[in-house]
Write a protein that holds these residues in place. Structure first.
Motif: not given
Length: 372
Positions: A155-179
């Motif tokens: 809660p109250q954690a601010r989002f800065h730079n966000v990326g979004f992608g798919y990792a086919p080998k692990s069959n996962e979607y990943k949201i990357v947050h850099m701050f």
């Protein structure tokens, strides 16, 4: 016309055959091939037949992958618009967002509304899914089935730079947050992962430490073949591109293929024909140059196209598909043009006939991947 009914019987009991009442048993692979070609609206009706059919159409990776491949032939643009009565404080209240899907003819294909925790500053798609990032909240959306789920976060954690992608080998979607978390300009990085077929809420965050580069990132990132790329816009003598391999969760950087003697009105980083590409438009010369990195390991750029667009003046680019030879050009004249790089033909999309209020759209493909 003959009708048939999909039975609840054999999907789970027999991995190779599925019963279709009125026809008999069909090979499971053949049935997946048939169903994957149907429009999503028809599939939504079929999955209501039974729990086992819902599992097949919503969570079976064989079907999901095949259906997405067919859906790529009919991509849709997703546009956002805020609905307000004029009394809400956008910085301190929930607001209603209207999401509109538009086909390649400029017609409205679908539309729905959801309540979120403020204005969206990052709007990125990856295949059939889209993320909407607000200042203090983050959502994953499947516009095809009107599902939008908030990602669990502090809660109250601010989002800065966000990326979004798919990792086919692990069959996962990943949201990357850099701050930015220190006075030295270092960027911390955390990743939220969730698997296809499982609820977003079952995913989890993981901190992977600091990004080894001190420069801050500017433009929205792009995901190509399991790697997310950002443009590094400060702290570097020459323009560079930051990359994060989603399988290894490791950072690296590559040089940007820019000729210093040529000034561009804008640069776009896109997934194009299965490769990371940089598109530069020179307003002075009315030319669009496209570099492609066809050898990811050697990090070698090749200029594949240099196109004279006079008298057109694009403001940004949207690739129709990461393996397609077509791109969408949004023009200064407020037109949306589909440009085929092989035939060099232009097709105007009646975009503003469908939407009067404009925001840069995402491109997505229809899918029944559940968010819950």
């Amino acid at each position: 016309m003959n009708k048939f009914i999909l039975s609840d019987a054999s999907y789970e009991d027999c991995s190779h055959m599925v019963e279709v009442k009125g026809i008999g048993y069909l090979p499971r692979d053949l049935l997946i091939e048939i169903l994957s070609r149907l429009p999503v609206k028809d599939l939504c009706k079929i999955r209501c037949v039974s729990k086992s059919w819902n599992e097949l159409l919503s969570r079976d990776m064989g079907f999901i992958s095949r259906h997405i491949e067919w859906s790529k032939q009919n991509p849709l643009l997703l546009v956002r618009r805020y609905i307000s009565d004029g009394t809400a404080d956008l910085n301190n209240s929930k607001i209603t967002i209207e999401l509109t899907s538009i086909d390649m003819h400029g017609d409205v294909a679908d539309q729905f509304k959801k309540e979120i925790d403020g204005p969206v500053h990052t709007f990125i798609s990856c295949g059939p899914l889209t993320i909407l990032c607000c200042m203090y909240s983050l959502y994953v959306c499947n516009p095809t089935i009107h599902q939008l789920v908030r990602v669990p976060h502090l809660p109250q954690a601010r989002f800065h730079n966000v990326g979004f992608g798919y990792a086919p080998k692990s069959n996962e979607y990943k949201i990357v947050h850099m701050f930015n978390h220190s006075s030295f300009g270092k960027m911390g990085c955390e990743i939220f992962s969730f698997r296809i077929g499982e609820s977003v809420s079952s995913g989890s965050w993981k901190t992977i430490g600091d990004c080894p580069f001190t420069a801050w990132t500017g433009e929205s990132p792009v995901c190509v073949n399991g790697t997310i790329y950002w443009a590094l816009t400060s702290g570097w003598k020459h323009k560079s591109i930051l990359s994060l391999d989603l399988e290894r969760e490791e950072f690296s950087s590559i040089s940007c293929p820019i000729h210093e003697s040529k000034k561009y009105s804008f640069l776009e980083y896109i997934a194009f024909m299965g490769a990371l590409s940089v598109v530069g438009f020179s307003e002075e010369e009315s030319t669009m140059d496209i570099w492609m990195m066809k050898d990811k390991r050697k990090k070698i750029w090749t200029m594949e196209y240099s196109i004279n667009l006079f008298p057109l003046c694009p403001k940004f680019i949207i690739p129709l598909d990461d393996h397609s030879d077509e791109i969408l050009l949004h023009m200064e004249q407020r037109d949306l043009i589909c440009y085929n790089l092989k035939s060099r033909k232009l097709t105007r999309i009646e975009y503003y006939r469908a939407m009067k209020t404009y925001n840069k759209p995402c491109l997505y493909y229809g899918s029944l991947i559940p968010m819950h």
